[in-house]
Design an enzyme around this catalytic site. Structure first.
Site, PDB file in Angstrom:
ATOM      1  CB  CYS A   1      -0.709   0.097   1.050  1.00 48.17           C
ATOM      2  SG  CYS A   1      -1.926  -1.376   1.310  1.00 48.17           S
TER       3      CYS A   1
ATOM      4  CG  ASN B   1      -6.487  -0.950   1.660  1.00 52.44           C
ATOM      5  OD1 ASN B   1      -5.696  -0.309   0.818  1.00 52.44           O
ATOM      6  ND2 ASN B   1      -6.174  -1.635   2.878  1.00 52.44           N
TER       7      ASN B   1
ATOM      8  CG  HIS C   1      -3.264   3.350   2.424  1.00 47.32           C
ATOM      9  ND1 HIS C   1      -3.714   2.964   1.153  1.00 47.32           N
ATOM     10  CD2 HIS C   1      -2.946   2.119   3.210  1.00 47.32           C
ATOM     11  CE1 HIS C   1      -4.055   1.716   1.488  1.00 47.32           C
ATOM     12  NE2 HIS C   1      -3.678   1.249   2.490  1.00 47.32           N
TER      13      HIS C   1
HETATM   14  C1  LIG Z   1      -9.169  -5.921  10.255  1.00 52.80           C
HETATM   15  C2  LIG Z   1      -9.803  -4.718  11.101  1.00 52.80           C
HETATM   16  C3  LIG Z   1     -10.945  -4.026  10.545  1.00 52.80           C
HETATM   17  C4  LIG Z   1     -10.223  -5.903  12.217  1.00 52.80           C
HETATM   18  O1  LIG Z   1     -10.915  -4.971  13.154  1.00 52.80           O
HETATM   19  P1  LIG Z   1     -10.717  -5.253  14.687  1.00 52.80           P
HETATM   20  O2  LIG Z   1     -11.427  -4.405  15.545  1.00 52.80           O
HETATM   21  O3  LIG Z   1      -9.185  -5.294  14.987  1.00 52.80           O
HETATM   22  O4  LIG Z   1     -11.617  -6.792  14.753  1.00 52.80           O
HETATM   23  P2  LIG Z   1     -10.879  -8.206  15.238  1.00 52.80           P
HETATM   24  O5  LIG Z   1      -9.734  -8.435  14.137  1.00 52.80           O
HETATM   25  O6  LIG Z   1     -10.387  -8.091  16.552  1.00 52.80           O
HETATM   26  O7  LIG Z   1     -11.896  -9.085  15.151  1.00 52.80           O
HETATM   27  C5  LIG Z   1     -12.990  -8.922  16.004  1.00 52.80           C
HETATM   28  C6  LIG Z   1     -14.182  -9.944  15.908  1.00 52.80           C
HETATM   29  O8  LIG Z   1     -14.586  -9.655  14.637  1.00 52.80           O
HETATM   30  C7  LIG Z   1     -14.677 -10.743  13.676  1.00 52.80           C
HETATM   31  N1  LIG Z   1     -14.955 -10.272  12.448  1.00 52.80           N
HETATM   32  C8  LIG Z   1     -13.719 -10.154  11.388  1.00 52.80           C
HETATM   33  N2  LIG Z   1     -14.439  -9.792  10.475  1.00 52.80           N
HETATM   34  C9  LIG Z   1     -15.705  -9.551  10.314  1.00 52.80           C
HETATM   35  C10 LIG Z   1     -16.460  -9.211   9.340  1.00 52.80           C
HETATM   36  N3  LIG Z   1     -16.270  -8.816   8.334  1.00 52.80           N
HETATM   37  N4  LIG Z   1     -17.694  -9.213   9.809  1.00 52.80           N
HETATM   38  C11 LIG Z   1     -18.123  -9.458  11.056  1.00 52.80           C
HETATM   39  N5  LIG Z   1     -17.149 -10.093  11.965  1.00 52.80           N
HETATM   40  C12 LIG Z   1     -15.928 -10.005  11.585  1.00 52.80           C
HETATM   41  C13 LIG Z   1     -13.546 -11.673  14.168  1.00 52.80           C
HETATM   42  O9  LIG Z   1     -13.971 -13.078  13.862  1.00 52.80           O
HETATM   43  C14 LIG Z   1     -13.688 -11.301  15.649  1.00 52.80           C
HETATM   44  O10 LIG Z   1     -14.561 -12.254  16.205  1.00 52.80           O
HETATM   45  P3  LIG Z   1     -14.143 -12.919  17.313  1.00 52.80           P
HETATM   46  O11 LIG Z   1     -13.621 -11.901  18.521  1.00 52.80           O
HETATM   47  O12 LIG Z   1     -15.385 -13.852  17.778  1.00 52.80           O
HETATM   48  O13 LIG Z   1     -12.905 -13.810  17.245  1.00 52.80           O
HETATM   49  C15 LIG Z   1      -8.558  -3.976  11.609  1.00 52.80           C
HETATM   50  O14 LIG Z   1      -7.875  -4.721  12.641  1.00 52.80           O
HETATM   51  C16 LIG Z   1      -7.866  -3.298  10.577  1.00 52.80           C
HETATM   52  O15 LIG Z   1      -8.376  -2.541   9.848  1.00 52.80           O
HETATM   53  N6  LIG Z   1      -6.539  -3.262  10.521  1.00 52.80           N
HETATM   54  C17 LIG Z   1      -5.606  -2.786   9.574  1.00 52.80           C
HETATM   55  C18 LIG Z   1      -5.772  -3.614   8.232  1.00 52.80           C
HETATM   56  C19 LIG Z   1      -5.736  -3.025   7.144  1.00 52.80           C
HETATM   57  O16 LIG Z   1      -6.395  -1.887   6.828  1.00 52.80           O
HETATM   58  N7  LIG Z   1      -4.561  -3.303   6.618  1.00 52.80           N
HETATM   59  C20 LIG Z   1      -4.193  -3.008   5.125  1.00 52.80           C
HETATM   60  C21 LIG Z   1      -2.903  -2.514   5.514  1.00 52.80           C
HETATM   61  S1  LIG Z   1      -2.433  -1.380   4.321  1.00 52.80           S
END
Ligand SMILES: CC(C)(COP(=O)(O)OP(=O)(O)OC[C@H]1O[C@@H](n2cnc3c(N)ncnc32)[C@H](O)[C@@H]1OP(=O)(O)O)[C@@H](O)C(=O)NCCC(=O)NCCS
Length: 335
Positions: free
Chosen positions: A119, A289, A259
């Protein structure tokens, strides 16, 4: 080469973007994915993303954006001295998609290469282009950020497939003696965290095999929580360093174009910085994204709608696979 005493600057004279026609909203995911508009929007700020049609490829997305940027700049493809494409999702491992784009544009014999820093790719590519301009080696360069991630995410993995979209953005940079364009850049990489965003299969470490496919390792995998922490930690310092390298403070910046990975990352970073959230350019709601395309897409869209003026001073900041990061101060025109 540039042996003259007058510095050569690189002004962005053209910009363009392309998004595929198909809109996939949060409501369009199948029930078996067990996700919801509420979860996705609250956690990410995303409502929809664009998905490439079956006959579209990374090269064709790039071609649309590049043609728009060239038209805006009033530059013919044959006048280009160099083409740099930032992408992690090329049409093929080989040939480089930059050469496919060069041919498709009719930029006969123009050198072209790809930068693969996830990214962060567009900021790396822009900084690289500037070196060729500043040294006097080249005067007109096309820089493209493009990604067709819908072909590289596992559509049965709700933690990944809801996050990404397809798009391309491009800029034309032209040499000028008037002080503007890229005024500073900061680039970084921390390979100790390389496993945080990874496509395990299909490279020399794990060439394609039935085992790779059985383990679904042909898809991008990510430790979202760790990437989130990294991003919120790096955005503020990277912006401040880039501003300082340009002899500025954040108060001198009109817009930060981050980004677009997660609205909460942008909000959290803004809290750590002396810069109002309203001056961050944000369009993640509509496109999700789009990796290396997100910054040139946001730039183009906001120049087109008049929110960003062709006289503004911008700070671009990105983070991604590697893990890498980059920030750059760009003055759209001499001040
Ligand atoms: C990916 C992201 C949105 C996840 O958000 P989060 O608040 O950290 O959520 P978690 O990963 O802790 O997951 C929480 C729960 O939601 C669930 N979950 C994950 N994706 C889901 C979705 N699309 N819909 C519903 N539930 C979802 C998980 O299974 C987890 O459940 P559990 O607690 O029962 O295990 C966040 O971490 C993020 O944006 N990270 C940056 C990633 C990114 O943008 N990367 C690109 C790099 S440039």
């Amino acid at each position: 080469m540039n042996n003259r005493s007058t510095p050569i600057y690189g002004q962005i004279t053209g910009w363009g973007a392309y998004v595929p026609e198909k809109v996939l909203t949060n409501h369009d995911f199948p029930p078996e994915l067990e996700t919801s508009d509420e979860w996705i929007f609250q956690r990410t700020g995303i409502r929809a993303r664009r998905i490439a049609a079956p006959d579209e490829t990374t090269c064709t997305l790039s071609l649309h954006a590049s043609r728009a940027a060239l038209t805006q700049a009033g530059v013919q493809a044959a006048e280009l001295d160099l083409i740099i494409v930032a992408t992690s999702t090329p049409d093929h491992h080989t040939p480089p998609v930059s050469s496919q784009l060069q041919h498709s544009l009719g930029a006969t014999d123009v050198p072209a290469f790809v930068i693969v820093t996830g990214c962060t790719g567009f900021v790396y590519a822009l900084s690289t282009a500037y070196q060729f301009i500043h040294s006097g080696a080249y005067r007109t360069i096309l820089v493209v950020g493009v990604e067709l991630l819908s072909r590289f995410v596992d559509w049965t993995d709700r933690s990944m497939c809801v996050l990404f979209g397809d798009a391309a953005g491009a800029v034309v940079i032209q040499a000028t003696e008037r002080a503007c364009g890229l005024r500073s850049f900061v680039l970084g990489s921390d390979g100790s965290q390389s496993e945080q965003i990874m496509m395990h299969g299909g490279g020399s470490a794990h060439p394609f095999s039935q085992e790779v496919l059985d383990n679904r390792q042909q898809y991008v995998q990510m430790n979202g929580r760790e990437v989130f922490k990294f991003a919120t930690r790096i955005v503020g310092p990277a912006c401040e360093q880039a501003a300082a390298k340009a002899g500025l403070t954040l108060a001198d910046i009109d817009w930060i174009i981050p980004h677009q990975a997660n609205l909460r990352i942008i909000q959290a970073a803004a809290k750590t910085m002396d810069f109002p959230l309203e001056r961050f350019v944000v369009n993640i709601e509509h496109y999700a994204n789009t990796s290396a395309a997100s910054i040139p897409l946001a730039l183009t869209e906001n120049l087109a709608n008049g929110r960003i003026l062709p006289t503004d001073r911008l700070l671009l900041v990105a983070f991604g696979a590697g893990l890498t990061w980059g920030a750059a101060v760009v003055e759209m025109s001499p001040r």
